[in-house]
Motif scaffolding. Structure first.
Motif, PDB file in Angstrom:
ATOM      1  N   CYS A 136      -4.883  11.957   8.330  1.00 33.53           N
ATOM      2  CA  CYS A 136      -4.968  10.906   7.319  1.00 33.53           C
ATOM      3  C   CYS A 136      -6.346  10.260   7.445  1.00 33.53           C
ATOM      4  CB  CYS A 136      -3.869   9.858   7.509  1.00 33.53           C
ATOM      5  SG  CYS A 136      -3.957   8.997   9.090  1.00 33.53           S
ATOM      6  N   SER A 137      -6.707   9.492   6.425  1.00 37.97           N
ATOM      7  CA  SER A 137      -8.031   8.863   6.403  1.00 37.97           C
ATOM      8  C   SER A 137      -7.910   7.373   6.136  1.00 37.97           C
ATOM      9  CB  SER A 137      -8.885   9.489   5.308  1.00 37.97           C
ATOM     10  OG  SER A 137      -8.994  10.868   5.523  1.00 37.97           O
ATOM     11  N   HIS A 178     -11.693   0.951   0.374  1.00 37.52           N
ATOM     12  CA  HIS A 178     -11.545   2.061   1.327  1.00 37.52           C
ATOM     13  C   HIS A 178     -12.904   2.194   1.994  1.00 37.52           C
ATOM     14  CE1 HIS A 178      -9.943   6.172   2.568  1.00 37.52           C
ATOM     15  NE2 HIS A 178     -11.191   6.150   3.005  1.00 37.52           N
ATOM     16  N   PHE A 185     -13.641   3.102  -3.530  1.00 37.53           N
ATOM     17  CA  PHE A 185     -13.857   3.965  -2.364  1.00 37.53           C
ATOM     18  C   PHE A 185     -15.326   4.012  -1.970  1.00 37.53           C
ATOM     19  CE2 PHE A 185      -9.735   5.432  -3.629  1.00 37.53           C
ATOM     20  CZ  PHE A 185      -9.167   6.037  -2.515  1.00 37.53           C
ATOM     21  N   HIS A 216      -6.213  -0.358   5.116  1.00 34.77           N
ATOM     22  CA  HIS A 216      -6.001   0.609   6.211  1.00 34.77           C
ATOM     23  C   HIS A 216      -7.078   0.573   7.310  1.00 34.77           C
ATOM     24  CE1 HIS A 216      -8.596   3.097   3.705  1.00 34.77           C
ATOM     25  NE2 HIS A 216      -7.636   3.550   2.920  1.00 34.77           N
ATOM     26  N   CYS A 241       2.000   8.089   2.038  1.00 37.97           N
ATOM     27  CA  CYS A 241       1.407   9.147   1.215  1.00 37.97           C
ATOM     28  C   CYS A 241       1.934  10.473   1.757  1.00 37.97           C
ATOM     29  CB  CYS A 241      -0.122   9.045   1.312  1.00 37.97           C
ATOM     30  SG  CYS A 241      -0.969  10.002   0.060  1.00 37.97           S
ATOM     31  N   HIS A 264       1.625   5.230  -2.118  1.00 35.41           N
ATOM     32  CA  HIS A 264       1.183   6.260  -3.073  1.00 35.41           C
ATOM     33  C   HIS A 264       2.409   7.112  -3.419  1.00 35.41           C
ATOM     34  CE1 HIS A 264      -3.116   5.447  -2.277  1.00 35.41           C
ATOM     35  NE2 HIS A 264      -2.763   5.334  -1.005  1.00 35.41           N
ATOM     36  N   GLY A 278      -4.406  14.616   2.989  1.00 37.49           N
ATOM     37  CA  GLY A 278      -4.273  13.584   4.025  1.00 37.49           C
ATOM     38  C   GLY A 278      -3.194  12.594   3.647  1.00 37.49           C
ATOM     39  N   GLY A 279      -2.559  12.047   4.661  1.00 38.27           N
ATOM     40  CA  GLY A 279      -1.563  11.000   4.401  1.00 38.27           C
ATOM     41  C   GLY A 279      -0.331  11.193   5.237  1.00 38.27           C
ATOM     42  N   LYS A 324      -8.940  -1.075  -6.438  1.00 39.62           N
ATOM     43  CA  LYS A 324      -9.414  -0.378  -5.233  1.00 39.62           C
ATOM     44  C   LYS A 324     -10.665   0.435  -5.552  1.00 39.62           C
ATOM     45  CE  LYS A 324      -8.228   2.679  -1.405  1.00 39.62           C
ATOM     46  NZ  LYS A 324      -7.325   3.662  -0.802  1.00 39.62           N
ATOM     47  N   HIS A 381       0.829  -1.213   0.000  1.00 44.25           N
ATOM     48  CA  HIS A 381       0.000   0.000   0.000  1.00 44.25           C
ATOM     49  C   HIS A 381       0.861   1.260   0.000  1.00 44.25           C
ATOM     50  CE1 HIS A 381      -4.055   1.789   1.513  1.00 44.25           C
ATOM     51  NE2 HIS A 381      -3.375   2.686   0.788  1.00 44.25           N
ATOM     52  N   ASP A 393       0.420   2.648   3.608  1.00 47.65           N
ATOM     53  CA  ASP A 393      -0.356   3.783   3.076  1.00 47.65           C
ATOM     54  C   ASP A 393       0.549   5.011   2.997  1.00 47.65           C
ATOM     55  OD1 ASP A 393      -2.421   5.180   1.992  1.00 47.65           O
ATOM     56  OD2 ASP A 393      -3.722   5.115   3.740  1.00 47.65           O
TER      57      ASP A 393
HETATM   58  O1  URP Z   1      -5.090   9.821   4.000  1.00 45.46           O
HETATM   59  C1  URP Z   1      -4.761   8.904   3.259  1.00 45.46           C
HETATM   60  N1  URP Z   1      -4.752   7.658   3.687  1.00 45.46           N
HETATM   61  N2  URP Z   1      -4.409   9.136   1.997  1.00 45.46           N
HETATM   62  C2  URP Z   1      -4.123   8.135   1.048  1.00 45.46           C
HETATM   63  C3  URP Z   1      -5.296   7.712   0.243  1.00 45.46           C
HETATM   64  C4  URP Z   1      -6.019   6.490   0.755  1.00 45.46           C
HETATM   65  O2  URP Z   1      -7.220   6.563   0.933  1.00 45.46           O
HETATM   66  O3  URP Z   1      -5.444   5.436   0.945  1.00 45.46           O
END
Ligand code: URP
Ligand code: ZN
Ligand code: ZN
Length: 470
Positions: free
Chosen positions: A289-290, A185, A154, A241, A319, A65, A344-345, A152, A63, A317
Motif C-alpha cells: 500500500c502507499s 497524498h 496527489f 494516511h 482499499c 475507497h 496497492g491498498g 484530495k 477515508h 484507507d
Molecule cells: O495504496 C493505497 N493507499 N491505495 C489507496 C489510494 C490512496 O492513495 O489513498
C-alpha cells in the motif's frame, strides 16, 4: 421508534460516565435522568440493558475507497458489502473518495449512483482532483454547495494523478476562499519514480522493494512542501494516511504554530511492520500500500501522536483487492514477482475500532475519550459532519456503538464480512466485541449480526467546517 439504553458506560465528549441514553426516532433525545423520565412517559419504548458495556459514538471513517475502479477491475467491496462490514465493526458513517471524471460533477454523479440503493451506513464524499484547469477551479464551488467540502490532491503518481506544486497552490487558494479542506497524498512522486526505475533496472521488484521505493524521507519532504503551501494560501490542510515519524512531527509542529493543519493515520501503520513485506510473492503482496508500512520506530511515533492529540483521526484507507485475480498479477510465470503490476491498498473498514481499542485503550496509551475523538469527533469536526454526527449529545444522530469489553473478536478473513479473500491480521484475536450498533436510531447490528436493508444509508451533505482548531 424509541429506545432506552440504560446503565451503559457512556463515552461523552470530555468524560466517561455511567448514564442512560434515550433515543427517539433518528436522534438522541436525552441523556441522564431526563432519558429515564422520557422513557417512562413513552409506552412504546424498548429497553437495552447496557450494564458493563461501553457506549461509543458511531465511528466515522473519513477515508474509504469502495467500488473504486482500478485498471480493468475495482476495489472488491461495493457500497453494500463495504458499509455492512463498516457497521459490523462500529463505523456508522464513511466519507468515500469520489474522483474527477470529465468534470467534477460527473465524478460525483458516478459515485452517488454506486452508493444509492446499496449503502447501509451513511456516507459522504471527498472529491479527488486528478487534472487541474480553470474549469475545475470554477467547479469546486458547486461541489461545496453539493456537500463535498474536501478535495484530495496527489503529490505522487506523475502523469496519472500528481499535480505540480503550483497547481496544488491554486487548489488550496480556491479551497481557502470556499472554506473547504484540502486532503493531501504527500509522497514525493519524482523521487519515487526515479527509485522505481532503478529498482527495475536492478531486477529487484519483490513486495519489499515497493516499500523501499517509497522512503519516509520522501513522505516527509512532501509533507513539508504541502504545509508551506497551506501556510502561504491559508488553506485548511489534512495530511492523510501518515505513515512515518517525520511526517507526524511536521504536522505536530504546524499545529503548534497555529496553522489549520490536521493529520490522519491508519490502523495498518500502527499495527503492521514493514518486514511483513519481506515474505515472498503473494504473502508479501498482501501488505502493499502507499505510503508503505514502516518499522516499529515509526509505529511508536504514530501511537504517540494519537496519544498527544497531534494526529487527530484514524481513517482506514480501506482499499481491498483480492489475492486471486488482483494482487496475483504481480506473479510472473517463472515464480518471480513484479510489484509494479500490483494494486496497492489494504482492507480495514471493519477492524479499525477494535484495533484502536486494543492497541490504544487496553494498552493504556490513551483513554476511551481519546478513542472517541480519533474515530468519531475528530473526523466529524474536520470533515464538516458535526454537530449532526461524531459525539453522543442531545440532538445528534443516534449513531451508537455498544462494545462488550469481555468479548473477543477474531480478525481472520473467514470471521469478518468484508468482500475480500484475505485479512492482513490473519490469526489475530482482539479483546472486545461490537455487540450492537444503532444508525440514526435503527438497530442495524444486534448480537453481532447485521439487520439493515440495502439502500438504508443516506448521503450526508457536509457543511464547511466552522472551527477546526484545537
Ligand atoms: O495504496 C493505497 N493507499 N491505495 C489507496 C489510494 C490512496 O492513495 O489513498
Ligand atoms: Zn492517498
Ligand atoms: Zn486512500
Amino acid at each position: 421508534m424509541s429506545l432506552l439504553i440504560e446503565k451503559g458506560t457512556v463515552v461523552l465528549e470530555n468524560e466517561v460516565r455511567q448514564t442512560d441514553i434515550f433515543v427517539q426516532g433518528e436522534r438522541i433525545a436525552a441523556l441522564g435522568p431526563k432519558a429515564a423520565d422520557m422513557a417512562t412517559a413513552d409506552s412504546h419504548c424498548d429497553v437495552l440493558d447496557a450494564e458493563g458495556l461501553i457506549i461509543l459514538p458511531g465511528a466515522i471513517d473519513g477515508h474509504t475507497h469502495l467500488d473504486m475502479p482500478f485498471l480493468d477491475f475495482a476495489s472488491t467491496d461495493d457500497f453494500f458489502t463495504g458499509t455492512r462490514a463498516a457497521l459490523l465493526g462500529g463505523t456508522t458513517c464513511i466519507v468515500d473518495y469520489a474522483e474527477q471524471a470529465e468534470t467534477l460533477a460527473a465524478g460525483l454523479q458516478t459515485w452517488k449512483k454506486r452508493a444509492e440503493g446499496k449503502a447501509v451506513a451513511d456516507y459522504g464524499f471527498h472529491m479527488t482532483i486528478k487534472h487541474l484547469s480553470s474549469e475545475v477551479l470554477d467547479e469546486m464551488e458547486a461541489m461545496v454547495a453539493a456537500g463535498v467540502v474536501s478535495f484530495k490532491v496527489f503529490m505522487a503518481y506523475p502523469g496519472r494523478m500528481m499535480l505540480e506544486d503550483e497547481e496544488i497552490e491554486q487548489v488550496m487558494r480556491r479551497a481557502a476562499e470556499l472554506g473547504a479542506v484540502v486532503n493531501i497524498h504527500a509522497e514525493d512522486g519524482i523521487l519515487i519514480e526515479d527509485l522505481i526505475r532503478r529498482t527495475k533496472r536492478a531486477k529487484a521488484t519483490d513486495p519489499i522493494d515497493h516499500a523501499l521505493t517509497r522512503p519516509s524521507v520522501g513522505e516527509a519532504r512532501a509533507v513539508d512542501r504541502a504545509i508551506k503551501l497551506a501556510k502561504a494560501t491559508g488553506a485548511h490542510l489534512v495530511v492523510v494516511h501518515i505513515s512515518c515519524a517525520q511526517a507526524a512531527a511536521l504536522v505536530a509542529e504546524a499545529k503548534a504554530d497555529g496553522l489549520p493543519v490536521h493529520g490522519e493515520t491508519c490502523p495498518h501503520y500502527l499495527w503492521l511492520e514493514q518486514r511483513k513485506l519481506k515474505d515472498q510473492g503473494l504473502q508479501g503482496a498482501v501488505y502493499i500500500c502507499s505510503p508503505p508500512l514502516r518499522d516499529v520506530t515509526h509505529m511508536n511515533a504514530l501511537w504517540q501522536g494519537l496519544t498527544r492529540g497531534e494526529i487527530e483521526m484514524v481513517g482506514t484507507d480501506h482499499c481491498p483487492f483480492n489475492l486471486a485475480g488482483h494482487k496475483d498479477r504481480g506473479l510472473r510465470p517463472d515464480g518471480s514477482f513484479d510489484f509494479t503490476k500490483v494494486p496497492g491498498g489494504l482492507p480495514g473498514i471493519e477492524t479499525r475500532l477494535l484495533l484502536l481499542y486494543a492497541g490504544g485503550v487496553l494498552t493504556g496509551r490513551f483513554d476511551l475519550v481519546r478513542l472517541a475523538r480519533i474515530t468519531a469527533t475528530g473526523p466529524a469536526r474536520i470533515f464538516g459532519l458535526a454537530p449532526q454526527k461524531g459525539a453522543i449529545r442531545e440532538g445528534a444522530d443516534a449513531d451508537l456503538v455498544v462494545l462488550d469489553p469481555d468479548g473477543l473478536t477474531s480478525l481472520d478473513a473467514e470471521d469478518l464480512h468484508m468482500n475480500v479473500d484475505h485479512s492482513p491480521y490473519e490469526g489475530m484475536r482482539v479483546e472486545g466485541s461490537i455487540e450492537f450498533v444503532l444508525s440514526r436510531g435503527e438497530l442495524v447490528v444486534e448480537a453481532r449480526r447485521f439487520k439493515g436493508q440495502p439502500g438504508r444509508g443516506k448521503y450526508i451533505p457536509r457543511s464547511n467546517p466552522d472551527s477546526m482548531d484545537g
